[in-house]
Design a protein around this motif. Sequence first.
Motif, PDB file in Angstrom:
ATOM      1  N   ARG A  43       0.836  -1.214   0.000  1.00  0.00           N
ATOM      2  CA  ARG A  43       0.000   0.000   0.000  1.00  0.00           C
ATOM      3  C   ARG A  43       0.865   1.257   0.000  1.00  0.00           C
ATOM      4  NH1 ARG A  43      -3.049  -3.067   3.636  1.00  0.00           N
ATOM      5  NH2 ARG A  43      -2.041  -2.019   5.393  1.00  0.00           N
ATOM      6  N   ASP A  44       1.935   1.254   0.807  1.00  0.00           N
ATOM      7  CA  ASP A  44       2.835   2.412   0.846  1.00  0.00           C
ATOM      8  C   ASP A  44       3.498   2.639  -0.505  1.00  0.00           C
ATOM      9  OD1 ASP A  44       2.203   2.773   3.499  1.00  0.00           O
ATOM     10  OD2 ASP A  44       4.098   1.947   4.265  1.00  0.00           O
ATOM     11  N   ALA A  45       3.935   1.560  -1.155  1.00  0.00           N
ATOM     12  CA  ALA A  45       4.581   1.676  -2.463  1.00  0.00           C
ATOM     13  C   ALA A  45       3.593   2.196  -3.503  1.00  0.00           C
ATOM     14  CB  ALA A  45       5.154   0.329  -2.898  1.00  0.00           C
ATOM     15  N   GLN A  46       2.361   1.709  -3.458  1.00  0.00           N
ATOM     16  CA  GLN A  46       1.339   2.171  -4.394  1.00  0.00           C
ATOM     17  C   GLN A  46       1.028   3.645  -4.177  1.00  0.00           C
ATOM     18  OE1 GLN A  46      -2.076  -0.395  -4.136  1.00  0.00           O
ATOM     19  NE2 GLN A  46      -0.886  -2.207  -4.646  1.00  0.00           N
ATOM     20  N   ALA A  47       0.958   4.049  -2.919  1.00  0.00           N
ATOM     21  CA  ALA A  47       0.651   5.448  -2.615  1.00  0.00           C
ATOM     22  C   ALA A  47       1.782   6.377  -3.051  1.00  0.00           C
ATOM     23  CB  ALA A  47       0.389   5.615  -1.124  1.00  0.00           C
ATOM     24  N   SER A  48       3.019   5.952  -2.869  1.00  0.00           N
ATOM     25  CA  SER A  48       4.143   6.829  -3.201  1.00  0.00           C
ATOM     26  C   SER A  48       4.438   6.872  -4.697  1.00  0.00           C
ATOM     27  CB  SER A  48       5.397   6.422  -2.425  1.00  0.00           C
ATOM     28  OG  SER A  48       5.854   5.159  -2.839  1.00  0.00           O
ATOM     29  N   THR A  49       4.138   5.783  -5.426  1.00  0.00           N
ATOM     30  CA  THR A  49       4.427   5.763  -6.861  1.00  0.00           C
ATOM     31  C   THR A  49       3.200   6.047  -7.720  1.00  0.00           C
ATOM     32  OG1 THR A  49       3.996   3.395  -7.100  1.00  0.00           O
ATOM     33  CG2 THR A  49       6.268   4.059  -6.559  1.00  0.00           C
ATOM     34  N   GLY A  50       2.029   5.799  -7.155  1.00  0.00           N
ATOM     35  CA  GLY A  50       0.805   5.961  -7.931  1.00  0.00           C
ATOM     36  C   GLY A  50       0.540   4.794  -8.859  1.00  0.00           C
TER      37      GLY A  50
END
Length: 64
Positions: A43-50
């Motif tokens: 989730r953090d990776a998705q939020a930071s990269t879009g």
Amino acid sequence: MEVHCFFCKKDYSITRSDPQYIKLVQNRGGSYVCKSCNQSMQRDAQASTGLHPDQIDAYDKFLR
């Protein structure tokens, strides 16, 4: 098999049905990441990269 999560430091008991089981049997020094920590990191990776994993996989099929 008794394992210790690399991130949350909690102890878990995993069986052969866990996706990381074989990796840990082959490499006793390997690190285990529990499902909760794994999902949190995703989730953090998705939020930071879009990016969503499905967006990445869509391009991967053209590279094979």
